[in-house]
Scaffold this active site. Structure first.
Site, mmCIF file in Angstrom:
data_model
loop_
_atom_site.group_PDB
_atom_site.id
_atom_site.type_symbol
_atom_site.label_atom_id
_atom_site.label_comp_id
_atom_site.label_asym_id
_atom_site.label_seq_id
_atom_site.Cartn_x
_atom_site.Cartn_y
_atom_site.Cartn_z
ATOM 1 N N LEU A 49 4.554 44.348 -18.777
ATOM 2 C CA LEU A 49 5.093 44.729 -17.463
ATOM 3 C C LEU A 49 5.321 43.547 -16.531
ATOM 4 C CD1 LEU A 49 3.022 47.977 -16.782
ATOM 5 C CD2 LEU A 49 5.515 47.840 -17.042
ATOM 6 N N TYR A 133 -7.268 48.305 -6.877
ATOM 7 C CA TYR A 133 -6.500 49.226 -7.717
ATOM 8 C C TYR A 133 -5.804 50.293 -6.850
ATOM 9 C CZ TYR A 133 -6.003 53.327 -10.805
ATOM 10 O OH TYR A 133 -5.532 54.433 -11.462
#
Ligand code: 15L
Length: 279
Positions: A49, A133
């Site tokens: 990614l 996160y």
């Protein structure tokens, strides 16, 4: 929606939903950073990614993307930055260049993990991340809104609770998402004609939900599962855990108490005056 790409296909959630998605989208394409032990007979495109060219190659000829890829728990800044922030940008930008029509972004309950367990929050609740996160998931929701409004990609961000068939503890009684209900939400995001930019809570029809999922219901979401049916299991598992004052106060649980240094009592006093979603 013909050709659908599933990123993060090798992860726990990806593996659980691949067979269900294959039955609905026969031209499903799987992607992950590493080769998969089981591709379920589907085409596989390996992609990192954080590397734009490899993401561009993965999204070529794709109509819709289910973006589960990235780092799925709290981690060091460099890890979150590359996998979830740079990675998410590369995904949306490659999708724009390839003419992708729809994207499902796997956001998380941790984008809003610092709401109190007493609160019921709607999809419009602003992010209140409980971790780096969670911040990366709030970033993904914002990026999705940009690509929806500026480039016309239909984007659905799912603030996912915990995907599984059983609630792993008492907290998960509120946030469990059965894989079949997740697939129902994904189908709405990929196929409903009126999607522009939506945030839905990725939870089943849980009796103890902390979320007001009216927005998803307006688009036809009718969850078939409720974690409460397995209350005894959740309570038995909970007994194995040690109490944690911070984790037990907030919706995000253990993600909230990682590296926690605030004075919770002082914060709670002020929160009582500032947070009210009752209206
Ligand atoms: C998440 O966002 C994680 O990806 C998953 O591993 C669980 O920790 C889940 O949240 C949860 O809150 O239970």
């Amino acid at each position: 929606m013909k050709r659908v790409l599933l990123t993060g296909a090798g992860g726990d959630v990806g593996q659980r939903i691949t067979p269900l998605l294959k039955a609905i989208y026969p031209d499903l394409v799987l992607s992950d950073m590493k080769p998969l032990p089981n591709t379920h007979g589907l085409p596989f495109r390996q992609a990192e990614l954080s590397d734009l060219p490899s993401v561009k190659a993965a999204v070529a000829d794709i109509d819709g993307i289910i973006h589960l890829g990235g780092y799925s728990i709290e981690g060091p800044w460099e890890t979150i930055l590359n996998a979830n922030i740079v990675g998410c940008y590369n995904l949306f930008e490659s999708a724009r260049l390839a003419g992708v029509k729809r994207i499902i972004f796997a956001s998380s309950n941790h984008a809003a993990g610092f709401y109190l367990r007493e609160e019921t929050i709607p999809a419009e609740a602003p992010p209140l991340p409980d971790s780096r996160y969670g911040v990366s998931k709030a970033f993904g929701e914002a990026l999705g809104a940009l690509y929806a409004m500026k480039h016309g990609i239909g984007v659905t961000s799912l603030r996912i609770g915990n995907v599984g068939e059983v609630p792993l503890d008492v907290r998960r009684l509120s946030i469990m998402l059965h894989p079949e209900d997740l697939v129902q939400l994904i189908r709405i995001g990929l196929e409903h004609p009126d999607i522009v930019n939506e945030v839905f809570y990725g939870i089943s029809g849980n009796t103890r939900a902390w979320y007001d999922n009216t927005r998803a219901e307006k688009f036809g979401y009718r969850p078939k599962h409720d974690a409460e049916t397995q209350l005894k299991h959740a309570e038995a598992e909970q007994k194995k855990l040690s109490p944690d004052t911070v984790a037990d106060a907030y919706q995000g649980g253990g993600f909230c108490s990682i590296e926690y240094t605030a004075d919770m009592a002082t914060i709670m006093d002020k929160l009582d005056r500032t947070m009210d979603f009752s209206g």
